[in-house]
Design a protein around this motif. Structure first.
Motif, PDB file in Angstrom:
ATOM      1  N   ARG A 149      11.707   7.929  13.766  1.00 30.42           N
ATOM      2  CA  ARG A 149      12.929   8.649  13.388  1.00 30.42           C
ATOM      3  C   ARG A 149      13.982   8.581  14.502  1.00 30.42           C
ATOM      4  NH1 ARG A 149      16.808  10.022  12.395  1.00 30.42           N
ATOM      5  NH2 ARG A 149      17.716  11.628  11.069  1.00 30.42           N
ATOM      6  N   PHE A 167      22.367   5.130  15.116  1.00 28.97           N
ATOM      7  CA  PHE A 167      23.574   5.849  14.662  1.00 28.97           C
ATOM      8  C   PHE A 167      24.510   6.127  15.848  1.00 28.97           C
ATOM      9  CE2 PHE A 167      21.124   8.103  10.956  1.00 28.97           C
ATOM     10  CZ  PHE A 167      21.221   6.958  10.184  1.00 28.97           C
ATOM     11  N   GLU A 217      28.332   4.737  16.480  1.00 29.48           N
ATOM     12  CA  GLU A 217      29.487   5.626  16.663  1.00 29.48           C
ATOM     13  C   GLU A 217      30.246   5.307  17.954  1.00 29.48           C
ATOM     14  OE1 GLU A 217      30.880   8.124  14.462  1.00 29.48           O
ATOM     15  OE2 GLU A 217      29.792   6.611  13.349  1.00 29.48           O
ATOM     16  N   LYS A 224      16.784  -2.258  10.951  1.00 32.37           N
ATOM     17  CA  LYS A 224      17.493  -0.987  10.736  1.00 32.37           C
ATOM     18  C   LYS A 224      18.963  -1.130  11.093  1.00 32.37           C
ATOM     19  CE  LYS A 224      13.902   2.540  11.217  1.00 32.37           C
ATOM     20  NZ  LYS A 224      13.455   3.738  11.955  1.00 32.37           N
ATOM     21  N   ILE A 251      20.956  -2.813   8.553  1.00 29.04           N
ATOM     22  CA  ILE A 251      21.229  -1.955   7.389  1.00 29.04           C
ATOM     23  C   ILE A 251      22.278  -0.893   7.725  1.00 29.04           C
ATOM     24  CG2 ILE A 251      20.193  -0.208   5.879  1.00 29.04           C
ATOM     25  CD1 ILE A 251      17.623  -1.968   5.939  1.00 29.04           C
ATOM     26  N   PHE A 252      22.087  -0.196   8.852  1.00 26.21           N
ATOM     27  CA  PHE A 252      22.968   0.933   9.167  1.00 26.21           C
ATOM     28  C   PHE A 252      24.339   0.489   9.679  1.00 26.21           C
ATOM     29  CE2 PHE A 252      18.793   3.320  10.341  1.00 26.21           C
ATOM     30  CZ  PHE A 252      18.539   3.555   9.010  1.00 26.21           C
ATOM     31  N   VAL A 279      29.817  -1.315   4.368  1.00 28.27           N
ATOM     32  CA  VAL A 279      29.496  -1.107   2.952  1.00 28.27           C
ATOM     33  C   VAL A 279      30.783  -1.004   2.145  1.00 28.27           C
ATOM     34  CG1 VAL A 279      28.405   0.432   1.278  1.00 28.27           C
ATOM     35  CG2 VAL A 279      27.373   0.114   3.535  1.00 28.27           C
ATOM     36  N   LEU A 334      32.377  -0.901  -1.916  1.00 32.12           N
ATOM     37  CA  LEU A 334      32.017  -0.691  -3.310  1.00 32.12           C
ATOM     38  C   LEU A 334      32.922  -1.571  -4.153  1.00 32.12           C
ATOM     39  CD1 LEU A 334      30.092   1.376  -4.757  1.00 32.12           C
ATOM     40  CD2 LEU A 334      32.147   2.682  -5.243  1.00 32.12           C
ATOM     41  N   ILE A 386      27.334  -3.881  -4.084  1.00 26.89           N
ATOM     42  CA  ILE A 386      27.579  -3.745  -2.643  1.00 26.89           C
ATOM     43  C   ILE A 386      27.753  -5.119  -2.032  1.00 26.89           C
ATOM     44  CG2 ILE A 386      26.603  -2.989  -0.449  1.00 26.89           C
ATOM     45  CD1 ILE A 386      25.011  -0.954  -2.192  1.00 26.89           C
ATOM     46  N   ASP A 434      31.330   7.043   7.319  1.00 25.50           N
ATOM     47  CA  ASP A 434      30.073   6.701   8.007  1.00 25.50           C
ATOM     48  C   ASP A 434      29.724   7.780   9.037  1.00 25.50           C
ATOM     49  OD1 ASP A 434      31.030   4.479   6.698  1.00 25.50           O
ATOM     50  OD2 ASP A 434      30.493   3.049   8.252  1.00 25.50           O
ATOM     51  N   PHE A 488      26.330   9.878   8.936  1.00 29.61           N
ATOM     52  CA  PHE A 488      25.384   9.830  10.064  1.00 29.61           C
ATOM     53  C   PHE A 488      25.117  11.240  10.614  1.00 29.61           C
ATOM     54  CE2 PHE A 488      26.918   5.301  11.435  1.00 29.61           C
ATOM     55  CZ  PHE A 488      26.158   4.731  10.440  1.00 29.61           C
ATOM     56  N   ILE A 504      22.936  13.247   8.271  1.00 29.00           N
ATOM     57  CA  ILE A 504      21.546  12.765   8.313  1.00 29.00           C
ATOM     58  C   ILE A 504      20.839  13.309   9.557  1.00 29.00           C
ATOM     59  CG2 ILE A 504      20.080  10.715   8.624  1.00 29.00           C
ATOM     60  CD1 ILE A 504      22.123   9.140   6.929  1.00 29.00           C
ATOM     61  N   ARG A 507      31.659   5.616  -3.390  1.00 26.43           N
ATOM     62  CA  ARG A 507      31.382   4.894  -2.147  1.00 26.43           C
ATOM     63  C   ARG A 507      30.544   5.741  -1.182  1.00 26.43           C
ATOM     64  NH1 ARG A 507      36.458   2.982  -0.398  1.00 26.43           N
ATOM     65  NH2 ARG A 507      36.693   4.982   0.644  1.00 26.43           N
ATOM     66  N   LYS A 564      26.960   5.749  -2.387  1.00 28.37           N
ATOM     67  CA  LYS A 564      26.339   4.454  -2.091  1.00 28.37           C
ATOM     68  C   LYS A 564      26.010   4.329  -0.597  1.00 28.37           C
ATOM     69  CE  LYS A 564      25.424   0.926  -4.795  1.00 28.37           C
ATOM     70  NZ  LYS A 564      24.642   1.180  -5.992  1.00 28.37           N
ATOM     71  N   LYS A 565      26.975   4.717   0.231  1.00 36.12           N
ATOM     72  CA  LYS A 565      26.733   4.653   1.686  1.00 36.12           C
ATOM     73  C   LYS A 565      25.556   5.531   2.076  1.00 36.12           C
ATOM     74  CE  LYS A 565      31.265   3.489   3.629  1.00 36.12           C
ATOM     75  NZ  LYS A 565      32.365   3.935   4.519  1.00 36.12           N
ATOM     76  N   ILE A 605      22.309   4.024   1.365  1.00 39.36           N
ATOM     77  CA  ILE A 605      21.958   2.964   2.318  1.00 39.36           C
ATOM     78  C   ILE A 605      21.563   3.540   3.677  1.00 39.36           C
ATOM     79  CG2 ILE A 605      22.916   1.020   3.640  1.00 39.36           C
ATOM     80  CD1 ILE A 605      24.532   0.354   1.050  1.00 39.36           C
ATOM     81  N   PHE A 606      22.387   4.459   4.185  1.00 43.10           N
ATOM     82  CA  PHE A 606      22.150   4.961   5.551  1.00 43.10           C
ATOM     83  C   PHE A 606      20.996   5.968   5.624  1.00 43.10           C
ATOM     84  CE2 PHE A 606      27.008   4.360   6.181  1.00 43.10           C
ATOM     85  CZ  PHE A 606      26.825   3.002   6.385  1.00 43.10           C
ATOM     86  N   GLN A 652      18.218   5.968   3.761  1.00 38.34           N
ATOM     87  CA  GLN A 652      16.930   5.489   3.273  1.00 38.34           C
ATOM     88  C   GLN A 652      15.916   5.405   4.411  1.00 38.34           C
ATOM     89  OE1 GLN A 652      16.791   1.138   2.348  1.00 38.34           O
ATOM     90  NE2 GLN A 652      18.889   1.125   3.067  1.00 38.34           N
ATOM     91  N   VAL A 689      13.683   3.165   6.188  1.00 37.46           N
ATOM     92  CA  VAL A 689      13.520   1.709   6.332  1.00 37.46           C
ATOM     93  C   VAL A 689      12.152   1.405   6.931  1.00 37.46           C
ATOM     94  CG1 VAL A 689      14.381  -0.372   7.451  1.00 37.46           C
ATOM     95  CG2 VAL A 689      15.997   1.392   6.684  1.00 37.46           C
ATOM     96  N   ILE A 718      11.630  -5.252   3.327  1.00 33.19           N
ATOM     97  CA  ILE A 718      12.016  -3.858   3.486  1.00 33.19           C
ATOM     98  C   ILE A 718      11.640  -3.095   2.213  1.00 33.19           C
ATOM     99  CG2 ILE A 718      13.955  -2.282   3.722  1.00 33.19           C
ATOM    100  CD1 ILE A 718      15.346  -4.667   5.168  1.00 33.19           C
ATOM    101  N   LYS A 724      16.885  10.748   3.454  1.00 29.93           N
ATOM    102  CA  LYS A 724      16.924  11.772   4.500  1.00 29.93           C
ATOM    103  C   LYS A 724      17.903  12.889   4.134  1.00 29.93           C
ATOM    104  CE  LYS A 724      15.733   8.360   7.888  1.00 29.93           C
ATOM    105  NZ  LYS A 724      16.515   7.115   7.955  1.00 29.93           N
TER     106      LYS A 724
END
Lengths: 255, 255
Positions: free
Chosen positions: A19, A26, A30, A202, A205-206, A210, A212, A217, B22, B26, B29, B198, B201-202, B205-206, B208, B210, B217, B224
């Motif tokens: 985790r 993340f 940022e 990861k 993916i992160f 992204v 729409l 995607i 994003d 983040f 999460i 959007r 969807k984001k 993705i973020f 999930q 992984v 994957i 989360k």
């Protein structure tokens, strides 16, 4: 030493480490939003009497002092970057439970983590330039540093769990104070390869852009941070430093 | 009013808003990692003389005071939650450029954002319980609040860009101080639907889990944070409050 079975099992430690990968990724994404803003780290910028450090150092010291009052460093999962500047908490909040050998207190490698982050990692992914967003950037940097520090010092929990699981395997090397033997016992190359692959995946993916588009995607190839920088960070720094913490902890485990 | 074309274009404002999605996801999460820890927000917990607020309020006030010294609130993108507790920066760092009408200074709806976050949003996704990680959680909460506040107050930039682009469309309603007409001019339902989709969807993705399994994957269905909580947050709070900021800004735009 209090012991809390719920908290300290091989599986719970593994889950925490996995985790923490997300947290680290993340926080790096940022930070990558901003340019380097090198004035923030300039040791010679602050000519105000009483300050002999960079603005970033001042910011971290003061933030840690404040967070210590709310009990951040009462937790065995947290190590300050400036241990001399922290306070005992004075707020009416319960303390987190303790599960490690008291010797954990003496292990803090944040100086190494600080140098690695500022001098090696940051220049790899922060673009050149200055946008004057010093406070936001300092916050992001501190998030990165705290996440990396938590992950690396989590080696104490890893070592405790491994020791509890098979004390007979570690005791001879501990009694002989044999760092090299301990390092060998703690090294699993296939696991390390898997971790490197996972953090890269990861990050892919992160850190993707992204978009729409008719509910489809579209993944652009430009990531917010280069995934191989993160897997290299794990290979060169995070995993070796974690094992260093593990060894230091085990060396004191029978004190 | 200084004007900086690089910073203030329809496209740059749009990109900033998208990127802030994003950041918000983040930070949510990360907060969702911890249980609610309701003691942190308890107004009646601190019986120490001189404190009449929750530990979280104390933490935010003190953190903002510190960040103000490093210039956080010199930026037009940042609004404090406790404006009475901040300082003028005293460090040798340049100020970020200013591009808005000076009336932007008088618009701060952080009280609404604070109430929404603590009372409505947090209980929706933080699990019941207390793990004593108050300082970490307070940091996460502040990240969420600052990200939401930045996004919502970014309405000032949205409004400025729209006004500059077509002053003739907005001037009659501004002169008439007609909130309703301005709100109508600023509302685009199809765009709002797209934003909701959007962010959902984001989040899918973020947030999930992984896992790396033979380089395939596996996406577990457990996120989360529930993606629909984030799209609902945008629908019920982020977009309406942003438009509220836009209207307030435009009402003062010709002062």
């Amino acid at each position: 030493m209090a012991f809390n079975d719920d908290k300290l099992s091989l599986e719970s430690v593994r889950q925490s480490l996995i985790r923490l990968e997300d947290t680290i990724i993340f926080s790096l994404i940022e930070r990558a939003k901003y340019p380097l803003n090198s004035k923030l780290y300039d040791q010679n910028l602050m000519e105000i009497p009483g300050f002999s450090c960079s603005v970033f150092e001042y910011f971290v010291k003061e933030t840690e002092a404040l967070q210590s009052k709310v009990g951040r460093y009462e937790s065995e999962e947290e190590e300050p970057f400036f241990p001399d500047a922290i306070f005992k908490p004075d707020l009416p909040l319960p303390k987190p439970p303790s599960v490690l050998h008291p010797a954990e207190d003496s292990i803090n490698i944040n100086k190494d983590i600080w140098c690695m982050y500022i001098n090696k990692l940051l220049p790899q992914f922060a673009t050149e330039g200055d946008d004057s967003n010093y406070a936001c950037i300092a916050s992001c940097d501190l998030q990165c540093l705290q996440a990396l520090s938590r992950r690396i010092h989590y080696g104490k929990f890893v070592a405790e769990v491994k020791f509890i699981d098979a004390p007979q395997d570690y005791t001879p090397a501990i009694l002989a104070q044999d760092r090299e033997a301990l390092m060998k016992l703690l090294t699993f190359e296939t696991v390390e390869e898997m971790v490197k692959k996972r953090v890269k995946k990861k990050t892919m993916i992160f850190a993707q852009q992204v978009t729409l588009n008719d509910t489809i995607i579209i993944k652009e190839e430009k990531y917010k941070i280069d995934p191989s920088i993160v897997s290299q960070l794990y290979a060169d720094w995070v995993m070796p430093l974690t094992k260093h913490v593990e060894v230091e902890y085990l060396l004191r485990r029978l004190d």
